[in-house]
Motif scaffolding. Sequence first.
Motif, mmCIF file in Angstrom:
data_model
loop_
_atom_site.group_PDB
_atom_site.id
_atom_site.type_symbol
_atom_site.label_atom_id
_atom_site.label_comp_id
_atom_site.label_asym_id
_atom_site.label_seq_id
_atom_site.Cartn_x
_atom_site.Cartn_y
_atom_site.Cartn_z
ATOM 1 N N ASN A 1 0.778 -1.130 0.083
ATOM 2 C CA ASN A 1 -0.073 -0.060 -0.068
ATOM 3 C C ASN A 1 0.809 1.225 -0.058
ATOM 4 O O ASN A 1 0.582 2.246 -0.538
ATOM 5 C CB ASN A 1 -1.049 -0.088 1.140
ATOM 6 N N GLN A 2 1.959 1.179 0.630
ATOM 7 C CA GLN A 2 2.932 2.300 0.769
ATOM 8 C C GLN A 2 3.399 2.829 -0.599
ATOM 9 O O GLN A 2 3.486 3.769 -0.934
ATOM 10 C CB GLN A 2 4.075 2.049 1.674
ATOM 11 N N ARG A 3 3.714 1.727 -1.323
ATOM 12 C CA ARG A 3 4.131 1.716 -2.891
ATOM 13 C C ARG A 3 2.963 2.223 -3.684
ATOM 14 O O ARG A 3 3.022 3.057 -4.441
ATOM 15 C CB ARG A 3 4.768 0.633 -3.318
ATOM 16 N N ILE A 4 1.774 1.708 -3.474
ATOM 17 C CA ILE A 4 0.440 1.986 -4.376
ATOM 18 C C ILE A 4 0.233 3.560 -4.145
ATOM 19 O O ILE A 4 -0.038 4.264 -5.106
ATOM 20 C CB ILE A 4 -0.328 1.269 -3.936
ATOM 21 N N GLN A 5 0.330 4.126 -2.887
ATOM 22 C CA GLN A 5 0.219 5.492 -2.545
ATOM 23 C C GLN A 5 1.136 6.277 -3.398
ATOM 24 O O GLN A 5 0.603 7.342 -4.205
ATOM 25 C CB GLN A 5 0.367 5.941 -1.307
ATOM 26 N N SER A 6 2.094 6.051 -3.556
ATOM 27 C CA SER A 6 3.205 6.830 -4.504
ATOM 28 C C SER A 6 2.737 6.573 -5.905
ATOM 29 O O SER A 6 2.878 7.799 -6.713
ATOM 30 C CB SER A 6 4.484 6.506 -4.041
ATOM 31 N N ILE A 7 2.574 5.474 -6.304
ATOM 32 C CA ILE A 7 2.218 5.209 -7.772
ATOM 33 C C ILE A 7 1.026 6.007 -8.245
ATOM 34 O O ILE A 7 1.222 6.643 -9.158
ATOM 35 C CB ILE A 7 1.958 3.769 -7.864
ATOM 36 N N LEU A 8 -0.028 6.191 -7.617
ATOM 37 C CA LEU A 8 -1.377 6.784 -7.863
ATOM 38 C C LEU A 8 -1.121 8.355 -7.697
ATOM 39 O O LEU A 8 -1.480 8.818 -8.480
ATOM 40 C CB LEU A 8 -2.342 6.446 -6.714
ATOM 41 N N ALA A 9 -0.114 8.868 -6.677
ATOM 42 C CA ALA A 9 0.166 10.076 -6.595
ATOM 43 C C ALA A 9 0.904 10.512 -7.812
ATOM 44 O O ALA A 9 0.678 11.596 -8.582
ATOM 45 C CB ALA A 9 0.893 10.493 -5.277
ATOM 46 N N ASP A 10 1.820 9.776 -8.471
ATOM 47 C CA ASP A 10 2.500 10.057 -9.598
ATOM 48 C C ASP A 10 1.593 9.922 -10.839
ATOM 49 O O ASP A 10 1.784 10.734 -11.849
ATOM 50 C CB ASP A 10 3.613 8.779 -9.929
#
Length: 297
Positions: free
Chosen positions: A63-72
Motif C-alpha cells: 500500500n505504501q508503494r501504491i500511494q506513491s504510484i497513484l500520486a505520480d
Amino acid sequence: MPALVSFHAVARLGGISIAADHLSIAKSGVSRHISRLEEYFGVKLVERSGRSVKLTPTGVRLNQRIQSILADIDLLDDIAREEGGNVSGQVNFAATAEFGSVIASVLLPAVQERFPDLTLVMRPAYDFEDMQDPSTDLAFRIGTFDDDRLVAKQLGSFRCWVVASPELAAKSTINTPEDLREQPCLTFRGDVASSNWTFFSGDGVSTIKVHGPFATRSFSVLLDLAKRGQGFAYLPEFMLEDALASGKLVRCLPNHVSRPYSVYLTFRPGTRRIARVDAVATLAEELIPNLLSGDAT
C-alpha cells in the motif's frame, strides 16, 4: 489500475463495503480486485474479520508503494490536461475546521476573481496522516511539523488570548493568570473539563490549572459559549477580531498570551507542478500571512 485504486481505498478506509461506497462500485467488484492482486503477487494482502479488513505486513508495504504510484499517475494526468490550457479543476485541501473557515474567507474570493474555473473543497481535519493520499492536494498544519515525506512552508504563527463576555469580565477580578483558577473556564479538551493554560509575558512563563463547566475539541463552540457568558476561553487570535470589535467579547490579561503556534502549508513533493494546485498555494502564501502575527520562535 482499478485494482490498485480499490486496494488503496480498502487500506485507507478499513473495510470493503465502505471502500465500495467511496468508489461508487459494487462490493463484489472491490473484493474481486483484491483477489486479483493476491493472485497476481501470490501472497495474502488482507485479513478479513467480519466487516473490517486488516492489511497483512506485505499488504502494508504494498500500500505504501501504491500511494506513491497513484500520486505520480495523478500528477502526470493533471500536467497533461493543464499543459497549454487555463487553470481549472478542483483543489482539495485539509485544515482544522476553525482555521479552515478563516482560510476559505480569504482564499475563495481571490480564487473566484483570478481563477474562475477553479473550485475548492475543504476537508476539516486535525490530523494529517493521510497527506500521502492523492486526493488531498494541500494541507494547512498548525503546531510542529516533522514529516520528511512532505514539503512544508511556514506561513506565520498565531497566539491564543483569554477572552470573556463583558458581563462575566465585569463581575470577575482577573489581574493575573492565577485569578483564573477559581473562575469558570471553557477548555479545548475531549476528555475532561479542565486544562493547563500556559502564559507568556514580560515576567516570564506561568502554567495554571483551570477548570469549568464545559470542554470540547471545537474552538468555534468555545467561542460561542464565551459570547454567551458561560466562561473564560483561551482562543486563537485569528478567531476573535469580529467578536472583540463588536463588543461581544473583551480581552482579559492582555499582557499574557500563549506560545506562538506555527502555521505551515504542506504538500507532497512535485504537487505544485500541477497548475491548479500551484495557483491556490501561491494565493495562500500571499494572503494567509496577513491573518497571522508572524512571531513564531
